[in-house]
Enzyme design. Structure first.
Site, PDB file in Angstrom:
ATOM      1  N   ASP A  31      -2.913   4.647  -2.328  1.00  0.00           N
ATOM      2  CA  ASP A  31      -3.860   5.317  -1.440  1.00  0.00           C
ATOM      3  C   ASP A  31      -4.302   6.658  -2.034  1.00  0.00           C
ATOM      4  O   ASP A  31      -3.471   7.424  -2.536  1.00  0.00           O
ATOM      5  CB  ASP A  31      -3.126   5.552  -0.109  1.00  0.00           C
ATOM      6  N   GLU A  53      -6.847   3.808  -5.260  1.00  0.00           N
ATOM      7  CA  GLU A  53      -8.027   4.175  -4.473  1.00  0.00           C
ATOM      8  C   GLU A  53      -8.461   5.563  -4.905  1.00  0.00           C
ATOM      9  O   GLU A  53      -7.710   6.527  -4.786  1.00  0.00           O
ATOM     10  CB  GLU A  53      -7.688   4.183  -2.976  1.00  0.00           C
ATOM     11  N   ASP A  59       0.856  -1.184   0.000  1.00  0.00           N
ATOM     12  CA  ASP A  59       0.000   0.000   0.000  1.00  0.00           C
ATOM     13  C   ASP A  59       0.898   1.241   0.000  1.00  0.00           C
ATOM     14  O   ASP A  59       1.662   1.454   0.941  1.00  0.00           O
ATOM     15  CB  ASP A  59      -0.836  -0.053   1.293  1.00  0.00           C
ATOM     16  N   HIS A 108     -10.720  -1.801   5.206  1.00  0.00           N
ATOM     17  CA  HIS A 108     -10.439  -1.323   6.563  1.00  0.00           C
ATOM     18  C   HIS A 108     -11.089   0.027   6.865  1.00  0.00           C
ATOM     19  O   HIS A 108     -10.923   0.547   7.974  1.00  0.00           O
ATOM     20  CB  HIS A 108      -8.923  -1.222   6.734  1.00  0.00           C
ATOM     21  N   ASP A 109     -11.754   0.625   5.892  1.00  0.00           N
ATOM     22  CA  ASP A 109     -12.434   1.910   6.107  1.00  0.00           C
ATOM     23  C   ASP A 109     -13.952   1.758   6.131  1.00  0.00           C
ATOM     24  O   ASP A 109     -14.667   2.738   6.303  1.00  0.00           O
ATOM     25  CB  ASP A 109     -12.097   2.893   4.967  1.00  0.00           C
TER      26      ASP A 109
HETATM   27  C1  GLC Z   1      -7.293   6.034   2.528  1.00  0.00           C
HETATM   28  C2  GLC Z   1      -7.091   4.893   3.493  1.00  0.00           C
HETATM   29  C3  GLC Z   1      -7.522   5.349   4.854  1.00  0.00           C
HETATM   30  C4  GLC Z   1      -6.672   6.517   5.258  1.00  0.00           C
HETATM   31  C5  GLC Z   1      -6.699   7.627   4.211  1.00  0.00           C
HETATM   32  C6  GLC Z   1      -5.589   8.605   4.416  1.00  0.00           C
HETATM   33  O1  GLC Z   1      -8.630   6.370   2.367  1.00  0.00           O
HETATM   34  O2  GLC Z   1      -7.753   3.756   3.053  1.00  0.00           O
HETATM   35  O3  GLC Z   1      -7.449   4.325   5.801  1.00  0.00           O
HETATM   36  O4  GLC Z   1      -7.115   7.033   6.476  1.00  0.00           O
HETATM   37  O5  GLC Z   1      -6.535   7.116   2.902  1.00  0.00           O
HETATM   38  O6  GLC Z   1      -4.360   8.047   4.092  1.00  0.00           O
END
Ligand code: GLC
Length: 543
Positions: free
Chosen positions: A195, A244, A95, A318-319
């Site tokens: 990310d 993402e 990641d 995880h979110d």
């Molecule tokens: C992404 C991650 C999340 C994190 C955010 C900031 O959305 O999945 O867990 O808090 O980025 O890095």
């Protein structure tokens, strides 16, 4: 690179398996569980960050991209993990948090010490403490700017104040980040997850005044150029990559994930996971709008297909809260609905992602006190809700359905203290349904685990699932998600019919001549004419 029949499993290392007995999952814990993952049948493991980090946002605040946080293990542990995974034909995906670094990162520390070269790595703007360069609310609440008195400057942070945004307009930043990719590639990594990568191009952050909506930073003017450059210069095209994409659009994702554009293998997007809360306010729960869910899935799937782009398909990470607690049923139909939801995602056109514990039907944490929560976003939201006058009870109810900690509770392996996750108290309390364990489900042929195993196997056996065309059926039947996959070569067809309600649901048309391939209910359907799905039942038919 061919990956259409592959499945990715996401590991949240902190909560996966604690091999060294400190209450905190680690890399050796993952290595210990590789046989389990091979038995499930997954091809790739996406590991959320385990690099050196103050853990303000659980590792998404990286202080050193190329060093492992000692609490997770050592580089030797990582090398062993890669090696052992390879033996089982499993690749590792790391990641990469490239939109921001922790303020403890060496670059940021140099910037704070007055080094202009490093100040130019971030978005610093001159100003006085009374007024930020522009008003903007960060993702985790509160202003997106932080003042540094000794510099007389503000710095931008789209997330927590300890996550300072990098300035991708600066070519030195881009070169540094390419080095990070090369470093991990050389260690044998098979892919990367990027990310919030669609936030990296925001030139207006240097000039804007007044009020700026964070949304205006998404899919910015040079984002495609930056991703292409990163991919080209680090040979990413040979690896599996997923970006993402926060608050993105269909046209943007069609492009990110179009093989001809040479950007990414696929994207995560989240519109389908916003159908159970009020627009723009994730803490305000609403009954899940399955009609909207269907429309969103259909629109994305068809657009991606039309342009030959590829999707990442998923419910959980995880979110996100646990899907069975969200769109399924935690009670009477727990197992049927957990399986139905797995089917609904796995036979879509795209690469399925399984989040640890989803394959067991794990549920939301069930926390009842603010002290049980660790997540920075949840804690901030709780404070904000309380300040707005919400009662303690109401604020906790909002967290109980939405908090990111719902999915971060430790993995449930077997009967015993802390469900075999750790010998000592874990860093985050265990979830409420500790009777759901991997060991129990591996033994039970009817389990959610075996169902996921089957879903993965079928993707490898049937081209219609891996690479067939998709079309959607019954747009006008609200609780029925229905689609068909077809392989043009063999003319094989698979129909997926999922009942997202607690009521029986009559499926229109005559389905005689179709074979039942999968049924999420404990007793398989007896007849397909008329075809009546039971509560939360999902089936796949084959012809
Ligand atoms: C992404 C991650 C999340 C994190 C955010 C900031 O959305 O999945 O867990 O808090 O980025 O890095």
């Amino acid at each position: 690179m061919e990956f259409k029949d592959k499945v990715v499993y996401q590991i949240y290392p902190k909560s996966f398996c604690d091999a060294n007995g400190d209450g905190w999952g680690d890399l050796r814990g993952i290595t210990e569980k590789l046989d389990y993952l091979a038995d499930l049948g997954v091809d790739y493991l996406w590991l959320t960050p385990f690099m050196v980090s103050p853990q303000k946002d659980n590792g998404y605040d990286v202080a050193d991209y190329c060093a492992i946080d000692a609490r997770f293990g050592t580089m030797a542990d990582f090398t062993e993990l890669v090696h052992e995974a390879k033996k089982r034909h499993i690749g590792l995906m790391l990641d990469m948090v490239f939109n921001h670094t922790s303020t403890e990162h060496r670059w940021f520390q140099r910037a704070l010490a007055g080094d202009e070269k490093y100040q130019a790595y971030y978005v610093f703007r001159d100003g006085t403490p009374d007024k930020p360069p522009f008003d903007c609310t960060s993702v985790f609440g509160g202003p997106a700017w932080e003042y540094v008195p000794q510099l007389g400057k503000w710095y931008l942070h789209c997330f927590e104040r300890s996550q300072a945004d990098l300035d991708w307009e600066n070519p030195d930043v881009r070169e540094e980040l390419k080095e990070v990719i090369r470093f991990w590639r050389d260690k044998g990594v098979a892919g990367f997850r990027f990310d919030v990568i669609n936030l990296i191009s925001k030139p207006q952050a240097r000039t804007a005044r007044g009020t700026v909506d964070l949304k205006s930073f998404m899919d910015g003017p040079r984002v495609h150029e930056y991703i292409k450059e990163l991919t080209r210069d680090t040979g990413l095209a040979d690896l599996l990559t997923v970006g993402e994409m926060s608050g993105t659009t269909i046209p943007a994702c069609v492009r990110y994930a179009d093989p001809a554009e040479k950007e990414l293998s696929m994207c995560f997007h989240f519109h389908h996971l916003k159908v159970d809360y009020a627009p723009g306010n994730k803490w305000q729960r609403q009954p899940a709008d399955i009609g909207a869910l269907k429309k969103i899935l259909q629109a994305w799937q068809l657009a991606m297909q039309e342009h030959g782009s590829w999707d990442a398909v998923f419910w959980c990470n995880h979110d996100q809260p646990r899907v069975v607690s969200r769109f399924g049923d935690e009670g009477r139909y727990w197992r049927t609905s957990a399986k139905m939801l797995g089917l609904a995602i796995h036979f879509l056109r795209g690469t399925p992602y399984i989040y640890q514990g989803e394959e067991l039907g794990m549920m939301n944490a069930g926390f009842t006190a603010i002290e049980q929560y660790n997540d920075v976003e949840s804690r901030n939201a709780y404070a904000a809700m309380r300040q707005q006058g919400l009662s303690d009870r109401a604020a906790l109810a909002a967290l109980a359905f939405r908090s990111r900690d719902n999915s971060r509770t430790p993995m449930q392996w077997e009967d015993g203290p802390h469900d075999g996750f750790s010998l000592v108290d874990p860093w985050l309390a265990m979830g409420r349904h500790q009777e759901i364990t991997a060991a129990a489900e591996q033994k039970d042929r009817q389990s959610v685990f075996h169902w996921y195993q089957q879903l993965i196997r079928l993707r490898k056996q049937k081209k219609a699932i891996a690479s067939g065309r998709i079309r959607f059926l019954y747009a006008d039947v609200p609780d029925l998600l229905a689609y068909q996959r077809s392989d043009e070569e063999t003319a094989a067809q698979i129909t997926v019919l999922c009942n997202f309600s607690a009521q029986p649901l009559r499926v229109p048309d005559d389905w005689t001549g179709w074979q039942l391939l999968l049924d999420s209910a404990s007793e398989p359907l007896k007849e397909t004419c008329p075809l009546v799905l039971r509560p939360f039942e999902g089936i796949a038919l084959e012809k």
